[in-house]
Each structure stands twice: as structure tokens, then as C-alpha cells.
Write an enzyme that holds these catalytic residues in place. Structure first.
Site, mmCIF file in Angstrom:
data_model
loop_
_atom_site.group_PDB
_atom_site.id
_atom_site.type_symbol
_atom_site.label_atom_id
_atom_site.label_comp_id
_atom_site.label_asym_id
_atom_site.label_seq_id
_atom_site.Cartn_x
_atom_site.Cartn_y
_atom_site.Cartn_z
ATOM 1 C CG ASP A 71 -23.229 37.368 3.349
ATOM 2 O OD1 ASP A 71 -24.352 37.009 2.938
ATOM 3 O OD2 ASP A 71 -23.022 37.825 4.490
ATOM 4 C CE1 TYR B 178 -24.288 41.127 11.960
ATOM 5 C CE2 TYR B 178 -26.061 40.821 10.374
ATOM 6 C CZ TYR B 178 -25.514 40.591 11.626
ATOM 7 O OH TYR B 178 -26.197 39.826 12.535
ATOM 8 C CE LYS C 215 -30.665 40.964 5.456
ATOM 9 N NZ LYS C 215 -31.212 41.396 6.715
HETATM 10 C C1 LIG Z 1 -25.031 40.475 4.143
HETATM 11 C C2 LIG Z 1 -25.676 39.781 5.310
HETATM 12 N N1 LIG Z 1 -25.264 38.548 5.637
HETATM 13 C C3 LIG Z 1 -25.832 37.871 6.648
HETATM 14 C C4 LIG Z 1 -26.844 38.430 7.394
HETATM 15 C C5 LIG Z 1 -27.461 37.658 8.525
HETATM 16 O O1 LIG Z 1 -28.747 37.283 8.148
HETATM 17 P P1 LIG Z 1 -29.851 36.931 9.278
HETATM 18 O O2 LIG Z 1 -30.187 38.207 9.976
HETATM 19 O O3 LIG Z 1 -30.981 36.351 8.474
HETATM 20 O O4 LIG Z 1 -29.229 35.934 10.190
HETATM 21 C C6 LIG Z 1 -27.296 39.714 7.082
HETATM 22 C C7 LIG Z 1 -28.394 40.334 7.871
HETATM 23 O O5 LIG Z 1 -28.618 41.520 7.837
HETATM 24 C C8 LIG Z 1 -26.701 40.412 6.018
HETATM 25 O O6 LIG Z 1 -27.074 41.670 5.703
#
Ligand SMILES: Cc1ncc(COP(=O)(O)O)c(C=O)c1O
Length: 430
Positions: A238, A141, A266
Site C-alpha cells: 500500500d 492504516y 495522495k
Molecule cells: C497508507 C494508506 N492507505 C490508504 C489510505 C486511504 O486513502 P484515502 O484516504 O484516499 O481513502 C491512506 C489514507 O491516509 C493511507 O495512509
């Protein structure tokens, strides 16, 4: 009449908020709402307390309402939440700290969420390369926007096939995103060859924590690095989950493989809305934050005082390394303890995770790629999680949700949680 105060609040909410919640995955069964968090504990509307391993999907790393973070945020906002012109001293200090700690980052810009960060990183990759396609991985994700919201937790029949996760997604965006198998370098290589000259970037969680717990095979990340270099596309890590949580340098510092662009979110601000995109100066200066940049970068709330103060406080608390040693130790104890519980129960379990993260899956190993995750016994998983919640241990009752240890958890918390886990499993097995 609703059975609990949480159910009643959600019922009331549903009149003015669709479904009663502000993010799709906040609806849980059993329905629960919290009124307070402190350290590793949450208190629900009835006043029951839980050891919290949900940690707001991993955003809360130092513990709820950490006094140092809260005090720094309060001190910052009394002078104003947002000015919207120039830069603040705190924004500069935060950027300097991120540059100091994350090995591949020479310059960094901040935004408010992980999805914004991956969106901006992908747009930069497209702007720099002049190419449109990107590669992501089945089971990862990377945010809620159209560029990446496909093939996350796909049902078996759609694994590796076209699987947009929402109505309303732009078909051109879905189709510009190619999907490869995690840990399958050959798949990536052949995809890049078939699309030679068209792929702007390969984006991945360096550990597939959203599947959850897909660790990169030795050589996978380095192989991606080589493949991207050969094909002239950017490698984007990411690190929205892995960044700061696995170390201030992110997973890249542990793996020794450097991406071109990194996204953070996060845990970097212990629950406050802060995220970031960073990379080498020559790429980052393409953003329109510079006089000559051509890749749009905007956002009214970017660099707001509360989030920046929380980020600076969080970094300050992580710099001596003791929090990471603590959470890695507890994580190891938790994973080993859960494996033993599975053995004692005489059932197949695989405990995924890394460092402070863990997830007990009801299946045989290995856990290497998304297809493996599909062997998990979802019904048992959900029964087990509900039994845990009933015993005061809050792991999100959601299929395949990972659990998070933070600085505020203690050895006795892990003991108590393992005892609850054994009882919960016995009850779930009936
Ligand atoms: C690896 C990863 N990238 C991007 C995101 C998106 O982050 P946000 O929920 O702060 O938009 C998440 C959210 O769970 C994530 O786990």
C-alpha cells in the site's frame, strides 16, 4: 459567540454537516479553517499564515495551488470533466507513465481514493487466489472499508486483539482480516502456517507511516516476499503515502523488493482525487475492464479529466529527481534539528520518519513496531503541536500525526520551523 472565525464557521457548519466537517479527522483543537493555500503556506480565515506540514495528510506534495498543475487541470476541464465511455488520451499517457516508473507495475487502473484502491486490490487478490483471509499489520492504516479498518491506532489493551475501528463493520469482514506485528517476520510466518491455504494477501504500508515512522527492518520486506511466495498468497504494497513521495518508483524501487500489487494515492496528483492499483498483466487482466475478466472493477468518476491532468502534471514535475533530492535534504535537516532540540531540552525524544516525512515523538527509542509508539507522551505531544500552531507552524494537532515536507518548503522555512519548535517545546514543557 465563537472565539474565532474558524470556530464560527465550524459552528455554522455543524447545523448542516454532522460535526461540521466532511472527514472525521478534520476536527482539530484549536479549531482552524483555511481559506487559501499557496506553495508551503496556508492562510486561515483571520488572514494569519502558517508554514504547512499537514499538506492535507500528505496529498499535497508540490505545494498548494502549484501553477503548472492548476493550469494543466484547467486546460483539461474546459474540454469536459468526464465522458464515461472509452478512454482519453490523457488516461493512456498517465497509465504509460506509471508503468514506466513503478517497477512492479505492468498494467494499472485508476480510481479516486486510496481506500478504493486497497479495496480493489484486496478483491483482486481474493478473486485470483480463491481465498478469503488477508493479513494486515497493527498500526497500519489501509483505508476506511471493512476489509482493513481494524487495529490501526489501537489502545494498549487491544493491541493485536480484535479491534474494529467503527460501529457497523461486517463481523465476517473483520474476522477475515488477520493482524500481525510490523517487523515481526516470525509472527507473519506462523500466521500464514496456521491459516495455510486460506490467506489471499498480505497488505502493508512498506513504511508504517500511519503509526508513524515504522521503518521496515533490513530483510523484513524481502522476508514477506518469500513467505507470500511459499504460501501462494499475494503481497500488496500500500504505497498510498510512499508512492511518488519517496520516489516515482515508490518505496519498492528503493527497497528492491517487488510486491504483486501496488496501491497509489495522495501525492500522485498533488491534492486531486486520483489513486491507482497496479501489478503484472496476468493479475490485472482479471478485472472486468477486460472482456474475460471476472473481478469487478467500476467507478463513475474513474479517470476524470481533472485528476488525470493533475497526475500527469505531477509526474512531469518529479521526473528529473530534483524535487526528491530537495525534500530528502530538508527532511534530514528537520529530523536532525528536532533531535538536537530534544537533547537541549533534556528530554527523551525519538524523531520518526523517512525522506520528506517527520514526526517528533516524546519517548525513548526504538521505533520499530506499534507497541513502541504507545510510549509516546500523548499529552506533551498535543501541547507541543498546539504551541506550534500558535507560532504559525501547522503540524496537525492530532496524536501521532506525521508531518510532510514538500517541494515548496525551503531551507529558511526549516530554520524558522526549528526555531518555532524549540520555543513551542519550551512552552509545552511549562
Ligand atoms: C497508507 C494508506 N492507505 C490508504 C489510505 C486511504 O486513502 P484515502 O484516504 O484516499 O481513502 C491512506 C489514507 O491516509 C493511507 O495512509
Amino acid at each position: 459567540m465563537a472565539a474565532t472565525m474558524s470556530a464560527a464557521l465550524l459552528d455554522r457548519a455543524a447545523a448542516s454537516i454532522p460535526g461540521g466537517v466532511n472527514t472525521c479527522r478534520r476536527r482539530s483543537e484549536p479549531a482552524v479553517c483555511f481559506r487559501r493555500g499557496s506553495g508551503a503556506r496556508l492562510e486561515d480565515l483571520e488572514g494569519r499564515t502558517y508554514i504547512d506540514y499537514h499538506a492535507a495528510y500528505g496529498a499535497v506534495f508540490l505545494g498548494h495551488a502549484h501553477p503548472v498543475v492548476s493550469q494543466r487541470v484547467v486546460a483539461a476541464i474546459v474540454d469536459g470533466a468526464l465522458f464515461g465511455v472509452g478512454v482519453t488520451q490523457a488516461e493512456v499517457e498517465l497509465a504509460e507513465k506509471i508503468v514506466e516508473h513503478v517497477p512492479s507495475i505492468e498494467q494499472v487502473v485508476v480510481c479516486n481514493s486510496g481506500s478504493e484502491a486497497t479495496y480493489h486490490a484486496i478483491r483482486l487478490a481474493r478473486g485470483v487466489t480463491g481465498r478469503e483471509r488477508i493479513v494486515k499489520f497493527q498500526g497500519c492504516y489501509n483505508g476506511f472499508h471493512d476489509y482493513v479498518l481494524r487495529n490501526v491506532l489501537s489502545p494498549p489493551e487491544l493491541v493485536g486483539r480484535r479491534d474494529p475501528q467503527s460501529a457497523g463493520m461486517l463481523a465476517a469482514a473483520v474476522d477475515a482480516t488477520l493482524v500481525c506485528r510490523f517487523n515481526d517476520l516470525e509472527d507473519v510466518r506462523s500466521t500464514l502456517e496456521r491459516n495455510a491455504g486460506d490467506v489471499a494477501a498480505v497488505i502493508l504500508e512498506p513504511i508504517g507511516h500511519n503509526s508513524p515512522g515504522l521503518l521496515p527492518d533490513p530483510g523484513f520486506l524481502a522476508g514477506l516476499r518469500r513467505a507470500c511466495d511459499e504460501h501462494g498468497c499475494l503481497l500488496i504494497f500500500d504505497e498510498v503515502i510512499t508512492g511518488f513521495r519517496h520516489g516515482l518508483g515508490g518505496y519498492q524501487a528503493l527497497a528492491g523488493v517487488l510486491p504483486d500489487l501496488t496501491t497509489l494515492g495522495k501525492a500522485i496528483a498533488n491534492g486531486f482525487p486520483l489513486a491507482a492499483v497496479g501489478g503484472p498483466r496476468e493479475l490485472m487482466e482479471r478485472y472486468t475492464t477486460t472482456a474475460t475478466g471476472d473481478v469487478h472493477y467500476g467507478g463513475t468518476y474513474n479517470g476524470g479529466a481533472a485528476a488525470v491532468a493533475a497526475g500527469l502534471a505531477t509526474i512531469g514535475l518529479l521526473e528529473d529527481g530534483s524535487v526528491h533530492r530537495h525534500v530528502f535534504d530538508l527532511g534530514e535537516r528537520m529530523r536532525r534539528g528536532l533531535e538536537e532540540i530534544g537533547r537541549r531540552a533534556g528530554i527523551s525524544v525519538t524523531v520518526g520518519g523517512f525522506g520528506s516525512l517527520f514526526v517528533l515523538c516524546f519517548m525513548d527509542g526504538p521505533l520499530e513496531t506499534y507497541e513502541d509508539v504507545l510510549r509516546n507522551d500523548t499529552e506533551l505531544f498535543m501541547r507541543y503541536r498546539r504551541e506550534l500552531v500558535a507560532r504559525g507552524v501547522f503540524e496537525m494537532p492530532e496524536s501521532l500525526g506525521r508531518s510532510h515536507i514538500g517541494a515548496a518548503h525551503t531551507d529558511p522555512d526549516v530554520d524558522r520551523s526549528l526555531e518555532a519548535a524549540e520555543n513551542a517545546l519550551r512552552a509545552a514543557l511549562g
